[in-house]
Design an enzyme around this catalytic site. Structure first.
Site, short mmCIF file in Angstrom:
data_model
loop_
_atom_site.label_atom_id
_atom_site.label_comp_id
_atom_site.label_asym_id
_atom_site.label_seq_id
_atom_site.Cartn_x
_atom_site.Cartn_y
_atom_site.Cartn_z
N LYS A 30 1.02 -1.53 -0.03
CA LYS A 30 -0.16 -0.28 -0.25
C LYS A 30 0.93 0.99 -0.33
CE LYS A 30 -4.19 2.41 2.40
NZ LYS A 30 -5.26 1.66 3.50
N SER A 105 -9.86 2.06 2.85
CA SER A 105 -8.54 2.29 1.73
C SER A 105 -8.21 1.57 0.91
CB SER A 105 -7.96 3.60 3.04
OG SER A 105 -6.98 2.90 3.79
N SER A 129 -10.41 -0.54 6.93
CA SER A 129 -9.44 -0.17 5.51
C SER A 129 -8.71 -1.83 5.45
CB SER A 129 -8.33 0.91 5.49
OG SER A 129 -9.11 2.29 5.97
N1 GLN Z 1 -13.60 4.29 6.64
C1 GLN Z 1 -12.24 4.36 7.18
C2 GLN Z 1 -11.62 5.86 6.97
O1 GLN Z 1 -12.52 6.42 6.52
C3 GLN Z 1 -11.40 3.73 7.49
C4 GLN Z 1 -9.96 4.26 6.85
C5 GLN Z 1 -8.38 2.79 7.74
O2 GLN Z 1 -8.63 2.66 7.69
N2 GLN Z 1 -7.67 4.04 7.23
O3 GLN Z 1 -11.60 6.83 8.26
#
Ligand code: GLN
Length: 425
Positions: A30, A105, A129
């Site tokens: 990532k 994400s 995410s």
């Molecule tokens: N969807 C969550 C957020 O927007 C989790 C994102 C993540 O785990 N990086 O914060």
């Protein structure tokens, strides 16, 4: 191999030293995890052209284990999102249905693994995410216990919540990658516990599996709920004891998460000021003007929204009302897990309330935030949680989420392996 799903921001010629437990296996990383000499953008235009001078600890360990890193994957800008549509470099498509999002994400990592472009991937999980895109793309993803994988070299979004974790096409692969990255690192002082050195034992007999009512609440698509309940029945048929339980702290978990993550983001992202990080303004200007110009021009709308929300929540007149309360709600979530894990070994439920959304379907930020309700509690408490594929609804994958005690990632892996072995049989 082509990348029709835009899983990667940058592809790399895989070079494997050829020995170690990842020898011959490709690993996608990532793009918020630092790679020495390779641009690391966090999905943000503000970091275009930034090249870290060092590897993250997890990347160093992947290389040492013989893993062949084949690219940096697309993501919501700084990890802020649930669909990968918030990337500054355009969205990633779900390989299972290209009209749908891959989740986020870590959507690029999940799509790369689901499409067979990489054998394994590293994602990061601040509020779901890793697990969300694993569920939406039909692969396995684990958010390890907070403190078990070094965050050294992970670009911070909300540091008290987030962790690096493994993604793969099987529980065995995810366990192997956790063995590699779950090693000590004196440079991350939040690390605790013992290194992960486990091989999955696919056995659930005699284990107690708690099923909180709250995991099947109002927003959960009834077809997703039925698919996950059938998976829990499968665990029962393998000898697990299924125990109905309740987790009342779920009522405030999402609010606690969003106040906490935006507060931490507002502080962590202050470094993108055009001096320390980010492109400098061309002509000399007063500091405040330059700061505003750089950040307005290069941060996307979701990142700006969250910096504003977090700055507000931490401001002197409102700190107690928002940030302070969120910490109380967070403590209640941890207390609920502590109570429940005296009664049961894991909790089971859906990873996500729905299957993958259509591209553009979640246009307003609030409905996107609501989709995180089932994944954020594990981050608030730092406990491990895995998403394992458990069937489909309308041909789209559904994930079973298993959450365990802190530093007992092993049990979560074993139960997921037992489920996987049964459905593969
Ligand atoms: N969807 C969550 C957020 O927007 C989790 C994102 C993540 O785990 N990086 O914060």
């Amino acid at each position: 191999m082509e990348d029709p799903y835009h899983a990667y921001i940058r592809r790399l010629e895989p070079r494997s030293p050829g020995t170690g437990i990842l020898a011959g296996r490709t690993v996608a990383i990532k793009d918020n995890i630092s790679t020495a000499g390779v641009p690391t953008t966090c999905g943000s235009r503000i970091l275009e052209g930034y090249v870290p001078p060092y590897d993250a600890r997890a990347v160093e360990l992947v290389r040492d284990a013989g893993g062949a890193i084949n690219g940096k994957t697309n993501m919501d800008e700084f990890g802020m999102g649930t669909t990968t549509e918030n990337s500054g470099f355009g969205p990633t498509l779900n390989p299972r249905d290209t009209t749908r999002v891959p989740g986020g994400s870590s959507g690029g990592s999940a799509a790369a693994v689901a499409a067979g472009l990489a054998d394994l991937a590293l994602g990061t999980d601040t509020g779901g995410s890793i697990r969300c895109p694993a569920a939406f793309c039909g692969i396995v993803g684990l958010k390890p216990t907070y403190g078990r994988v070094s965050r050294y070299g992970l670009v911070a979004y909300a540091n008290s919540l987030e962790t690096i974790g493994p993604m793969g096409r099987s529980v065995g692969d995810v366990s192997t990658l956790l063995r590699v990255i779950g090693q000590p690192d004196p440079r991350d002082t939040t690390m605790r516990g013992t290194p992960y050195a486990h091989d999955p034992v696919p056995d659930v007999a005699g284990r107690r599996v708690g099923v909180p009512d709250e995991f099947f609440g109002e927003g959960v698509d009834p077809r997703v709920a039925a698919t996950v309940r059938a998976a829990i029945e499968t665990l029962a048929s393998l000898g697990a004891e299924v125990v109905p339980v309740s987790m009342p702290s779920m009522a405030c978990a999402l609010a606690a998460y969003y106040v906490t993550c935006t507060s931490e983001a507002s502080s962590n992202l202050a470094r993108y000021d055009g001096v320390r990080y980010g492109p400098a303004v061309e002509t000399a200007r007063p500091w405040h003007d330059a700061f505003t110009l750089v950040r307005s021009a290069h941060f996307g709308p979701e990142v700006r929204r969250r910096i504003l929300l977090g700055t507000f929540a931490l401001s002197s007149g409102y700190y107690g009302k928002y940030y302070g309360k969120a910490q109380t709600a967070r403590a209640n979530v941890s207390a609920d897990y502590a109570r429940l894990f005296r009664e049961v070994d894991v909790l089971a439920g859906p990873t996500m309330p729905t299957v993958a959304f259509r591209l553009g379907e979640l246009a307003d930020p609030l409905s996107m935030y609501l989709a995180d309700i089932l994944t954020v509690p594990a981050n608030l408490a730092g406990v491990p949680a895995i998403s394992v594929p458990c069937g489909t609804v309308d041909g789209l994958p559904v994930g079973l989420q298993l959450t365990g005690r802190a530093f007992d990632d092993e049990t979560v892996i074993d139960i997921a392996a037992a489920y996987e072995a049964e459905v593969a049989a």
